[in-house]
Scaffold this motif. Sequence first.
Motif, PDB file in Angstrom:
ATOM      1  N   TYR A  15      12.368  -6.350  11.308  1.00  0.00           N
ATOM      2  CA  TYR A  15      12.030  -5.313  10.335  1.00  0.00           C
ATOM      3  C   TYR A  15      12.425  -3.929  10.849  1.00  0.00           C
ATOM      4  CZ  TYR A  15       8.943  -8.950   8.424  1.00  0.00           C
ATOM      5  OH  TYR A  15       8.432 -10.119   7.908  1.00  0.00           O
ATOM      6  N   LYS A  16      12.602  -3.002   9.904  1.00  0.00           N
ATOM      7  CA  LYS A  16      12.859  -1.612  10.267  1.00  0.00           C
ATOM      8  C   LYS A  16      12.216  -0.693   9.240  1.00  0.00           C
ATOM      9  CE  LYS A  16      17.247  -1.005   7.774  1.00  0.00           C
ATOM     10  NZ  LYS A  16      18.673  -0.585   7.883  1.00  0.00           N
ATOM     11  N   PHE A  17      11.957   0.551   9.660  1.00  0.00           N
ATOM     12  CA  PHE A  17      11.447   1.590   8.771  1.00  0.00           C
ATOM     13  C   PHE A  17      12.607   2.462   8.329  1.00  0.00           C
ATOM     14  CE2 PHE A  17      10.114   6.046   8.334  1.00  0.00           C
ATOM     15  CZ  PHE A  17       9.170   5.945   7.325  1.00  0.00           C
ATOM     16  N   ASP A  18      12.784   2.598   7.016  1.00  0.00           N
ATOM     17  CA  ASP A  18      13.877   3.407   6.475  1.00  0.00           C
ATOM     18  C   ASP A  18      13.411   3.962   5.133  1.00  0.00           C
ATOM     19  OD1 ASP A  18      16.237   4.501   5.475  1.00  0.00           O
ATOM     20  OD2 ASP A  18      17.488   2.893   6.292  1.00  0.00           O
ATOM     21  N   GLU A  19      13.530   5.270   4.970  1.00  0.00           N
ATOM     22  CA  GLU A  19      13.055   5.905   3.736  1.00  0.00           C
ATOM     23  C   GLU A  19      14.096   5.905   2.630  1.00  0.00           C
ATOM     24  OE1 GLU A  19       9.824   9.158   5.121  1.00  0.00           O
ATOM     25  OE2 GLU A  19      11.866   9.617   5.751  1.00  0.00           O
ATOM     26  N   SER A  20      15.225   5.303   2.869  1.00  0.00           N
ATOM     27  CA  SER A  20      16.268   5.244   1.845  1.00  0.00           C
ATOM     28  C   SER A  20      15.803   4.444   0.639  1.00  0.00           C
ATOM     29  CB  SER A  20      17.542   4.601   2.416  1.00  0.00           C
ATOM     30  OG  SER A  20      17.997   5.303   3.554  1.00  0.00           O
ATOM     31  N   VAL A  21      16.262   4.834  -0.514  1.00  0.00           N
ATOM     32  CA  VAL A  21      16.001   4.107  -1.744  1.00  0.00           C
ATOM     33  C   VAL A  21      17.040   3.014  -1.884  1.00  0.00           C
ATOM     34  CG1 VAL A  21      15.905   4.263  -4.266  1.00  0.00           C
ATOM     35  CG2 VAL A  21      14.962   6.116  -2.862  1.00  0.00           C
ATOM     36  N   VAL A  22      16.604   1.819  -2.274  1.00  0.00           N
ATOM     37  CA  VAL A  22      17.540   0.699  -2.457  1.00  0.00           C
ATOM     38  C   VAL A  22      17.471   0.223  -3.897  1.00  0.00           C
ATOM     39  CG1 VAL A  22      17.380  -0.063  -0.057  1.00  0.00           C
ATOM     40  CG2 VAL A  22      15.778  -0.965  -1.730  1.00  0.00           C
ATOM     41  N   GLU A  23      18.553  -0.342  -4.371  1.00  0.00           N
ATOM     42  CA  GLU A  23      18.587  -0.822  -5.732  1.00  0.00           C
ATOM     43  C   GLU A  23      17.885  -2.167  -5.881  1.00  0.00           C
ATOM     44  OE1 GLU A  23      22.553  -0.891  -7.156  1.00  0.00           O
ATOM     45  OE2 GLU A  23      22.825   1.287  -7.030  1.00  0.00           O
ATOM     46  N   LYS A  46       0.803  -1.218   0.000  1.00  0.00           N
ATOM     47  CA  LYS A  46       0.000   0.000   0.000  1.00  0.00           C
ATOM     48  C   LYS A  46       0.843   1.279   0.000  1.00  0.00           C
ATOM     49  CE  LYS A  46      -3.963  -2.136   2.331  1.00  0.00           C
ATOM     50  NZ  LYS A  46      -4.850  -2.159   3.517  1.00  0.00           N
ATOM     51  N   ILE A  47       2.057   1.217   0.560  1.00  0.00           N
ATOM     52  CA  ILE A  47       2.827   2.453   0.684  1.00  0.00           C
ATOM     53  C   ILE A  47       4.159   2.423  -0.048  1.00  0.00           C
ATOM     54  CG2 ILE A  47       1.799   2.941   2.941  1.00  0.00           C
ATOM     55  CD1 ILE A  47       4.468   2.102   4.214  1.00  0.00           C
ATOM     56  N   GLY A  48       4.647   1.229  -0.393  1.00  0.00           N
ATOM     57  CA  GLY A  48       6.000   1.140  -0.913  1.00  0.00           C
ATOM     58  C   GLY A  48       6.078   0.891  -2.402  1.00  0.00           C
ATOM     59  N   THR A  49       7.301   0.939  -2.908  1.00  0.00           N
ATOM     60  CA  THR A  49       7.627   0.581  -4.281  1.00  0.00           C
ATOM     61  C   THR A  49       8.810  -0.382  -4.220  1.00  0.00           C
ATOM     62  OG1 THR A  49       9.181   2.426  -4.525  1.00  0.00           O
ATOM     63  CG2 THR A  49       6.877   2.839  -5.131  1.00  0.00           C
ATOM     64  N   PRO A  50       9.098  -1.106  -5.313  1.00  0.00           N
ATOM     65  CA  PRO A  50      10.214  -2.055  -5.270  1.00  0.00           C
ATOM     66  C   PRO A  50      11.546  -1.439  -4.848  1.00  0.00           C
ATOM     67  CG  PRO A  50       8.856  -2.477  -7.181  1.00  0.00           C
ATOM     68  CD  PRO A  50       8.325  -1.204  -6.556  1.00  0.00           C
ATOM     69  N   ASN A  51      11.783  -0.195  -5.243  1.00  0.00           N
ATOM     70  CA  ASN A  51      13.071   0.413  -4.877  1.00  0.00           C
ATOM     71  C   ASN A  51      12.975   1.311  -3.650  1.00  0.00           C
ATOM     72  OD1 ASN A  51      11.656   2.503  -6.096  1.00  0.00           O
ATOM     73  ND2 ASN A  51      13.525   3.471  -6.859  1.00  0.00           N
ATOM     74  N   GLN A  52      11.767   1.470  -3.100  1.00  0.00           N
ATOM     75  CA  GLN A  52      11.613   2.221  -1.860  1.00  0.00           C
ATOM     76  C   GLN A  52      10.486   1.575  -1.044  1.00  0.00           C
ATOM     77  OE1 GLN A  52      10.757   6.447  -2.164  1.00  0.00           O
ATOM     78  NE2 GLN A  52      11.937   6.864  -0.325  1.00  0.00           N
ATOM     79  N   PRO A  53      10.789   0.429  -0.431  1.00  0.00           N
ATOM     80  CA  PRO A  53       9.744  -0.319   0.285  1.00  0.00           C
ATOM     81  C   PRO A  53       9.375   0.293   1.628  1.00  0.00           C
ATOM     82  CG  PRO A  53      11.843  -1.434   0.498  1.00  0.00           C
ATOM     83  CD  PRO A  53      12.066  -0.299  -0.454  1.00  0.00           C
TER      84      PRO A  53
END
Length: 236
Positions: free
Chosen positions: A225-233, A208-215
Amino acid sequence: MKILMIEDNESVCSMVEMFFIKEGIQGEFVHDGKDGLQRYKDGEWDLLIIDWMLPSMDGVTICRRIREDNKSIPIIMLTAKDTESDQVLGLEMGADDYVTKPFSPLALMARIKAVARRSLQSGKEEETNVSHYLETQCFKISKETREVFLKNEPISNLTPKEFDLLYYFIEHPRQVFSREQLLERVWGYQFYGDERTVDVHIKRLRSKIGTPNQPFLHTVWGVGYKFDESVVEDEA
């Protein structure tokens, strides 16, 4: 506390009723789905416990219809179904929590108390009529109004528990939590061996809130688990 339990197994009801009496809870038990829905409409309740499989009307339908009328009353679903798709369906229909049969009455009582505490606290916060927002790089979220904005766009399809989980993560950015810790701190009860409920909520939140490169919600393998707004490859 006044609880309506809609459950067709009279032996289960009798067992739960003994614990209700011990805890000073006023319980009423209905064994048919349609009758249970009508009894909900005729009374005032602090919490509902609804079995999935019921005569005349199933528990998921009852839950959905109640949520159309009342967004805030706590609902615990009882179910013999333990697949992820079943759990997701119950939660999507508005259940705050679910307990898989067979269950320990002590575990059920712990969840009842936890859900009731959260509901009471939420009611007190709403009475203040003051909205305090937590803001991050991407999110703006209010516990009082239960509003969520992602990059200034409202997110309105979160279930009550998905909201609670997201709020807790946003309160603790980049901090890693185990499933057991999340059950205790977000659900409000100690670990009873059903950690899959955390995985189900994480999966739904990501969709509902994430994308593949920004989950936003990242798996820390072997920990939690952790919450992190960093973009990942790339993230499995």
